[in-house]
Motif scaffolding. Structure first.
Motif, PDB file in Angstrom:
ATOM      1  N   PRO A 146     -18.989 -31.614 -69.957  1.00  9.00           N
ATOM      2  CA  PRO A 146     -17.781 -32.450 -69.958  1.00  9.00           C
ATOM      3  C   PRO A 146     -16.592 -31.804 -69.247  1.00  9.00           C
ATOM      4  CG  PRO A 146     -18.809 -32.484 -72.121  1.00  9.00           C
ATOM      5  CD  PRO A 146     -19.542 -31.447 -71.315  1.00  9.00           C
ATOM      6  N   LEU A 147     -16.447 -30.486 -69.415  1.00  9.88           N
ATOM      7  CA  LEU A 147     -15.361 -29.794 -68.727  1.00  9.88           C
ATOM      8  C   LEU A 147     -15.576 -29.825 -67.213  1.00  9.88           C
ATOM      9  CD1 LEU A 147     -14.925 -26.714 -71.083  1.00  9.88           C
ATOM     10  CD2 LEU A 147     -13.229 -28.504 -70.678  1.00  9.88           C
ATOM     11  N   GLU A 148     -16.820 -29.681 -66.813  1.00 14.34           N
ATOM     12  CA  GLU A 148     -17.142 -29.745 -65.382  1.00 14.34           C
ATOM     13  C   GLU A 148     -16.906 -31.152 -64.849  1.00 14.34           C
ATOM     14  OE1 GLU A 148     -21.035 -29.171 -62.529  1.00 14.34           O
ATOM     15  OE2 GLU A 148     -20.926 -28.010 -64.383  1.00 14.34           O
ATOM     16  N   GLN A 149     -17.250 -32.155 -65.649  1.00 17.92           N
ATOM     17  CA  GLN A 149     -16.998 -33.536 -65.251  1.00 17.92           C
ATOM     18  C   GLN A 149     -15.507 -33.781 -65.058  1.00 17.92           C
ATOM     19  OE1 GLN A 149     -18.850 -35.855 -68.366  1.00 17.92           O
ATOM     20  NE2 GLN A 149     -20.668 -36.218 -67.138  1.00 17.92           N
ATOM     21  N   ALA A 165     -15.535 -26.930 -59.501  1.00 19.59           N
ATOM     22  CA  ALA A 165     -15.690 -27.604 -60.791  1.00 19.59           C
ATOM     23  C   ALA A 165     -16.477 -26.744 -61.760  1.00 19.59           C
ATOM     24  CB  ALA A 165     -16.382 -28.957 -60.593  1.00 19.59           C
ATOM     25  N   ILE A 166     -17.516 -26.092 -61.262  1.00 19.24           N
ATOM     26  CA  ILE A 166     -18.332 -25.221 -62.121  1.00 19.24           C
ATOM     27  C   ILE A 166     -17.514 -24.025 -62.595  1.00 19.24           C
ATOM     28  CG2 ILE A 166     -20.373 -23.738 -62.192  1.00 19.24           C
ATOM     29  CD1 ILE A 166     -21.599 -25.610 -60.044  1.00 19.24           C
ATOM     30  N   ALA A 167     -16.781 -23.405 -61.670  1.00 21.54           N
ATOM     31  CA  ALA A 167     -15.978 -22.235 -62.022  1.00 21.54           C
ATOM     32  C   ALA A 167     -14.846 -22.602 -62.981  1.00 21.54           C
ATOM     33  CB  ALA A 167     -15.410 -21.589 -60.762  1.00 21.54           C
ATOM     34  N   ALA A 168     -14.196 -23.751 -62.730  1.00 24.20           N
ATOM     35  CA  ALA A 168     -13.110 -24.184 -63.613  1.00 24.20           C
ATOM     36  C   ALA A 168     -13.635 -24.470 -65.014  1.00 24.20           C
ATOM     37  CB  ALA A 168     -12.435 -25.427 -63.040  1.00 24.20           C
ATOM     38  N   ALA A 169     -14.834 -25.063 -65.103  1.00 25.75           N
ATOM     39  CA  ALA A 169     -15.433 -25.328 -66.411  1.00 25.75           C
ATOM     40  C   ALA A 169     -15.706 -24.026 -67.152  1.00 25.75           C
ATOM     41  CB  ALA A 169     -16.717 -26.133 -66.252  1.00 25.75           C
ATOM     42  N   ALA A 170     -16.167 -23.008 -66.428  1.00 34.48           N
ATOM     43  CA  ALA A 170     -16.411 -21.701 -67.052  1.00 34.48           C
ATOM     44  C   ALA A 170     -15.113 -21.094 -67.565  1.00 34.48           C
ATOM     45  CB  ALA A 170     -17.082 -20.763 -66.048  1.00 34.48           C
ATOM     46  N   LEU A 171     -14.050 -21.196 -66.779  1.00 31.31           N
ATOM     47  CA  LEU A 171     -12.749 -20.675 -67.199  1.00 31.31           C
ATOM     48  C   LEU A 171     -12.221 -21.448 -68.404  1.00 31.31           C
ATOM     49  CD1 LEU A 171     -11.098 -20.227 -63.692  1.00 31.31           C
ATOM     50  CD2 LEU A 171     -11.674 -18.377 -65.270  1.00 31.31           C
ATOM     51  N   ALA A 172     -12.356 -22.772 -68.371  1.00 31.47           N
ATOM     52  CA  ALA A 172     -11.863 -23.596 -69.474  1.00 31.47           C
ATOM     53  C   ALA A 172     -12.660 -23.355 -70.748  1.00 31.47           C
ATOM     54  CB  ALA A 172     -11.931 -25.076 -69.095  1.00 31.47           C
ATOM     55  N   GLY A 173     -13.941 -23.057 -70.588  1.00 32.27           N
ATOM     56  CA  GLY A 173     -14.784 -22.830 -71.759  1.00 32.27           C
ATOM     57  C   GLY A 173     -14.677 -21.438 -72.346  1.00 32.27           C
TER      58      GLY A 173
END
Length: 242
Positions: free
Chosen positions: A127-130, A150-158
């Motif tokens: 969902p964060l990647e989406q 998007a993948i990197a941002a999702a990792a940072l957000a998670g």
């Protein structure tokens, strides 16, 4: 390292199970967690293994694939896995019925296996990647740079408040794309350059105005991660009054 997508195979043909298992074995972001030979075993493994994705054959002994979908709808597993039907049955009525029971996708055998990983990634996108991908699309971002961002941002957000180094956030994108740190860095930098040059309103809103210079990947991705995390926060539930 992010957890690989866990896949349950529900297929009565031994050769087909072996072929699928061998196909997924080299992939770093996916793993076959279990394999069922009939529908009843599939239901047991669904409950025990809680897979992320089920590759479901329709024609199986005991309980067929449609029966599995019926049981999954009547007795949902939480979290519910994505279900991809793989079957030689091409009847439009059967296909429609499978979708009505909750199938997420339907592929008619023989299946070109190389298409499966991309399909699974789309169906099971974090969902964060989406959220990050949607934000980038609104800004006009695209291509490999947007996918990696998007993948990197999702990792940072998670990371949940823990400070994550940018090189750590790049790892999932490197593994998924089977590429290097330098390529991920370059692709994201080029995408950010294009967005910065165009300066759409969505980009300016993210950055708090148009920066004088193109922001670093680190700065851009952390702002993108914060915004994606905000979009994933649940709306407050209004209080109930007696």
């Amino acid at each position: 390292m992010t957890r690989p997508i866990r896949i349950l195979l529900a297929e009565d043909d031994t050769a087909a199970r072996t072929l699928l298992n061998d196909f997924f074995a080299p992939l770093e972001d996916m793993a076959v967690c279990a394999a069922a030979r009939d529908g009843y075993e599939a239901l047991e493994l669904l409950e025990r293994e809680r897979p992320d994705v089920v590759l479901l054959d329709l024609i199986m002994p005991g309980l067929d694939g449609l029966g599995v979908l019926q049981q999954l709808r009547a007795h949902p597993v939480v979290p519910r896995p994505k279900v991809i039907v793989l079957s030689r049955v091409a009847s439009s009525h059967v296909v429609s019925y499978a979708f009505s029971l909750g199938a997420d996708y339907y592929l008619i055998k023989p299946v070109h296996l190389a298409t499966l990983p991309g399909l699974i990634r789309v169906l099971y996108q974090d969902p964060l990647e989406q959220a990050a991908a949607a934000l980038l699309a609104d800004m006009g971002g695209g291509g490999r740079g947007a996918e990696a961002a998007a993948i990197a941002a999702a990792a940072l957000a998670g990371a949940r408040g823990k400070h994550m180094l940018l090189k750590q956030a790049y790892l999932p994108a490197m593994r998924r794309g089977r590429t290097s740190y330098a390529c991920v860095e370059k692709n994201i930098r080029e995408m950010v350059r294009r967005i910065h040059s165009a300066a759409p309103p969505e980009y300016c809103a993210l950055m708090g105005g148009r920066p004088e210079k193109r922001p670093s990947n680190d700065c851009f991705l952390r702002r993108l991660a914060d915004r994606a995390a905000q979009l994933q926060k649940p709306f407050p539930v209004p209080p109930r009054f007696p």
